[in-house]
Design a protein around this motif. Sequence first.
Motif, PDB file in Angstrom:
ATOM      1  N   ASP A 211      31.318  42.314  30.932  1.00  0.00           N
ATOM      2  CA  ASP A 211      32.468  41.979  31.925  1.00  0.00           C
ATOM      3  C   ASP A 211      32.266  43.142  33.128  1.00  0.00           C
ATOM      4  OD1 ASP A 211      32.696  40.629  29.591  1.00  0.00           O
ATOM      5  OD2 ASP A 211      34.499  41.034  29.223  1.00  0.00           O
ATOM      6  N   LEU A 212      31.730  44.317  33.141  1.00  0.00           N
ATOM      7  CA  LEU A 212      31.985  44.863  34.775  1.00  0.00           C
ATOM      8  C   LEU A 212      33.367  45.139  34.620  1.00  0.00           C
ATOM      9  CD1 LEU A 212      28.423  44.606  36.516  1.00  0.00           C
ATOM     10  CD2 LEU A 212      29.353  46.028  34.850  1.00  0.00           C
ATOM     11  N   ASP A 213      34.608  45.115  34.030  1.00  0.00           N
ATOM     12  CA  ASP A 213      35.912  45.422  34.037  1.00  0.00           C
ATOM     13  C   ASP A 213      36.613  46.516  35.018  1.00  0.00           C
ATOM     14  OD1 ASP A 213      38.789  44.463  33.579  1.00  0.00           O
ATOM     15  OD2 ASP A 213      38.874  45.932  32.327  1.00  0.00           O
ATOM     16  N   GLN A 214      36.875  46.372  35.953  1.00  0.00           N
ATOM     17  CA  GLN A 214      37.383  47.138  36.884  1.00  0.00           C
ATOM     18  C   GLN A 214      38.484  48.196  35.980  1.00  0.00           C
ATOM     19  OE1 GLN A 214      36.786  48.732  40.029  1.00  0.00           O
ATOM     20  NE2 GLN A 214      34.722  47.253  39.901  1.00  0.00           N
ATOM     21  N   LYS A 215      38.827  47.612  35.938  1.00  0.00           N
ATOM     22  CA  LYS A 215      40.377  48.217  34.628  1.00  0.00           C
ATOM     23  C   LYS A 215      39.893  49.511  33.808  1.00  0.00           C
ATOM     24  CE  LYS A 215      45.067  47.483  32.865  1.00  0.00           C
ATOM     25  NZ  LYS A 215      45.126  46.288  31.828  1.00  0.00           N
ATOM     26  N   THR A 216      38.807  49.217  33.303  1.00  0.00           N
ATOM     27  CA  THR A 216      38.096  49.554  31.927  1.00  0.00           C
ATOM     28  C   THR A 216      37.048  50.676  32.282  1.00  0.00           C
ATOM     29  OG1 THR A 216      38.142  47.832  30.642  1.00  0.00           O
ATOM     30  CG2 THR A 216      36.884  49.212  29.936  1.00  0.00           C
ATOM     31  N   LEU A 217      36.489  50.216  33.698  1.00  0.00           N
ATOM     32  CA  LEU A 217      36.387  51.596  34.489  1.00  0.00           C
ATOM     33  C   LEU A 217      36.177  52.505  34.613  1.00  0.00           C
ATOM     34  CD1 LEU A 217      32.875  48.628  36.252  1.00  0.00           C
ATOM     35  CD2 LEU A 217      32.592  50.048  34.105  1.00  0.00           C
ATOM     36  N   SER A 372      22.130  46.184  25.448  1.00  0.00           N
ATOM     37  CA  SER A 372      21.913  47.324  25.702  1.00  0.00           C
ATOM     38  C   SER A 372      21.857  47.115  27.483  1.00  0.00           C
ATOM     39  CB  SER A 372      20.246  48.097  25.719  1.00  0.00           C
ATOM     40  OG  SER A 372      20.199  48.689  26.406  1.00  0.00           O
ATOM     41  N   LEU A 373      22.300  48.306  28.212  1.00  0.00           N
ATOM     42  CA  LEU A 373      22.599  48.166  29.896  1.00  0.00           C
ATOM     43  C   LEU A 373      21.800  48.463  30.078  1.00  0.00           C
ATOM     44  CD1 LEU A 373      24.296  47.760  32.178  1.00  0.00           C
ATOM     45  CD2 LEU A 373      24.634  49.953  31.979  1.00  0.00           C
ATOM     46  N   ALA A 382      19.850  44.532  39.916  1.00  0.00           N
ATOM     47  CA  ALA A 382      20.801  44.862  40.666  1.00  0.00           C
ATOM     48  C   ALA A 382      22.189  46.342  40.441  1.00  0.00           C
ATOM     49  CB  ALA A 382      21.338  44.509  41.826  1.00  0.00           C
ATOM     50  N   ALA A 383      22.613  45.229  39.897  1.00  0.00           N
ATOM     51  CA  ALA A 383      23.663  46.204  39.167  1.00  0.00           C
ATOM     52  C   ALA A 383      23.350  47.146  38.257  1.00  0.00           C
ATOM     53  CB  ALA A 383      24.699  45.185  38.432  1.00  0.00           C
ATOM     54  N   ALA A 384      22.267  47.073  36.908  1.00  0.00           N
ATOM     55  CA  ALA A 384      21.978  48.131  36.408  1.00  0.00           C
ATOM     56  C   ALA A 384      21.617  49.222  36.498  1.00  0.00           C
ATOM     57  CB  ALA A 384      20.918  46.951  35.363  1.00  0.00           C
ATOM     58  N   GLY A 385      20.990  48.566  38.089  1.00  0.00           N
ATOM     59  CA  GLY A 385      19.762  50.049  39.202  1.00  0.00           C
ATOM     60  C   GLY A 385      21.436  50.980  39.858  1.00  0.00           C
ATOM     61  N   ALA A 386      21.930  50.381  40.028  1.00  0.00           N
ATOM     62  CA  ALA A 386      23.195  50.973  41.115  1.00  0.00           C
ATOM     63  C   ALA A 386      24.090  51.987  40.138  1.00  0.00           C
ATOM     64  CB  ALA A 386      24.373  50.094  41.603  1.00  0.00           C
ATOM     65  N   ILE A 387      24.703  51.474  38.468  1.00  0.00           N
ATOM     66  CA  ILE A 387      25.164  52.347  37.169  1.00  0.00           C
ATOM     67  C   ILE A 387      23.968  53.096  37.490  1.00  0.00           C
ATOM     68  CG2 ILE A 387      25.807  51.798  35.151  1.00  0.00           C
ATOM     69  CD1 ILE A 387      27.200  49.244  36.215  1.00  0.00           C
ATOM     70  N   ALA A 411      29.795  50.880  41.960  1.00  0.00           N
ATOM     71  CA  ALA A 411      28.571  50.135  41.627  1.00  0.00           C
ATOM     72  C   ALA A 411      28.189  49.187  41.174  1.00  0.00           C
ATOM     73  CB  ALA A 411      27.634  51.746  41.417  1.00  0.00           C
ATOM     74  N   ALA A 412      29.283  48.449  39.694  1.00  0.00           N
ATOM     75  CA  ALA A 412      29.433  47.717  39.515  1.00  0.00           C
ATOM     76  C   ALA A 412      29.911  46.757  39.925  1.00  0.00           C
ATOM     77  CB  ALA A 412      31.238  47.645  38.224  1.00  0.00           C
ATOM     78  N   LYS A 413      30.525  46.494  41.345  1.00  0.00           N
ATOM     79  CA  LYS A 413      30.459  46.024  42.851  1.00  0.00           C
ATOM     80  C   LYS A 413      29.111  45.043  42.857  1.00  0.00           C
ATOM     81  CE  LYS A 413      35.261  46.683  43.189  1.00  0.00           C
ATOM     82  NZ  LYS A 413      36.213  46.921  44.676  1.00  0.00           N
ATOM     83  N   THR A 414      28.380  45.931  42.147  1.00  0.00           N
ATOM     84  CA  THR A 414      26.645  45.839  43.453  1.00  0.00           C
ATOM     85  C   THR A 414      26.657  44.457  42.947  1.00  0.00           C
ATOM     86  OG1 THR A 414      26.378  47.861  43.399  1.00  0.00           O
ATOM     87  CG2 THR A 414      24.560  46.466  43.279  1.00  0.00           C
TER      88      THR A 414
END
Length: 415
Positions: A211-217, A372-373, A382-387, A411-414
């Motif tokens: 989910d790329l949830d910002q609170k969790t991240l 698996s990420l 794009a997001a996987a690469g940024a993370i 990065a998760a916002k990419t």
Amino acid sequence: MKFRAIMGALCAAGLMCGVATAQAAESVEVLHWWTSGGESKAVGVLKDDMTKQGYTWKDFAVAGGAGAAAMTALKTQVISGNAPSAAQIKGPLIQEWASQGVLVNIDSVAGDWKKNLPPEIDKIMHAEGHYVAAPFSVHRVNWLYINKAALDKAGGKVPTSWPEFFAVADKMKAAGIMPIAMGGQPWQDLTLWEDVVLSQGADFYKKALVDLDQKTLTSDKMVQVFDTVRKIQGYFDSGRTGRDWNLATAMVINGKAGMQFMGDWAKGEFANASKKAGSDYICAAVPGTEKSYTFNVDSFVFFQQKGQKAATPGQLALAKTIMSPEFQEQFSLYKGSIPVRLGVSMDKFDDCAKKSYADEQTAIKSGGYVPSLAHGMAQPDAAAGAISDVVTKFMNSSQDSKSAVAALAKAAKTK
Ligand code: BGC
């Protein structure tokens, strides 16, 4: 009269020329990154099957674990108008390629796939309502491989939590054994990091990496993840830079090192070295992840060939063979995975594969079955690469955990 002569005669009579040449001589070019010992054996099964069916296999192997180099090569080929017949593509990348309008659909050979695939996986093989990818097998990523003799020599037990893990690692160190064999590429860093994320629970993993949830991240738990990774790094040897995953596996196989965090393609290397699960080595879930399962499903997609919108006979034969029960069994026996097709007998498989299968069923029911990420199943490129960049930077510098967490959230916002 021999087959060729019969075909020649029919052709001279103006009959069946096209069919004969298309089927007998079609060469299928296959782009993949299966180049280690176990991987080559596994893909060799497909090559042999296709050759038996009368096709010519043109191997386009691009070495490099997890396929980063293969994906770059693929883009070049497609852009220059030389798309291979099939390429090893998985997860959301399947839809990304389909949206470019360059794939063919393989519905005509996929009649019984829906009832023979787990729904989560069946969905991934589709784009716009059509099958565009054929799945090989299920790899579990969250494994820890342990050399049995090293564990016995150190007097340790299989760890089920991080404190237990560090206790074993210390014992190995004291016994003169290098505790962890680690390779040195970004995807290997990300594989370890996602293992540690998973050890905070499958829900945490899903909120963070699916989910790329910002609170969790940005949570304290995520700071702890980076802290744990940093602590694990203290047990690496100094020679990991640039090391391939299979060379790290070889260190565990030959007892140079005690343990490796790696998906079960590593088991293909143990099998290739005639090592037995249980007596020579142990496969255990990564500490704290026993009830969860990070899945990684390899698949092939099929590219439109010059002047043709529909799948060629060779492409359809490839897709059909990949999903056949016999192939599914033999491929996974070599590859270290388990068949993705439901109902294939597990009788010939070792204890690790049986455990993978049982844990998969449990995890599917309990909600612990997560993509698996690190292996392209959870996020678009794009997001996987940024993370991945954030994790690798952290693991190759002295950055502190809090600032890595801040970078991760960004990065998760990419898109
Ligand atoms: C693939 C496996 C492969 C491994 C190492 C993973 O991403 O799914 O099939 O064996 O990378 O190359």
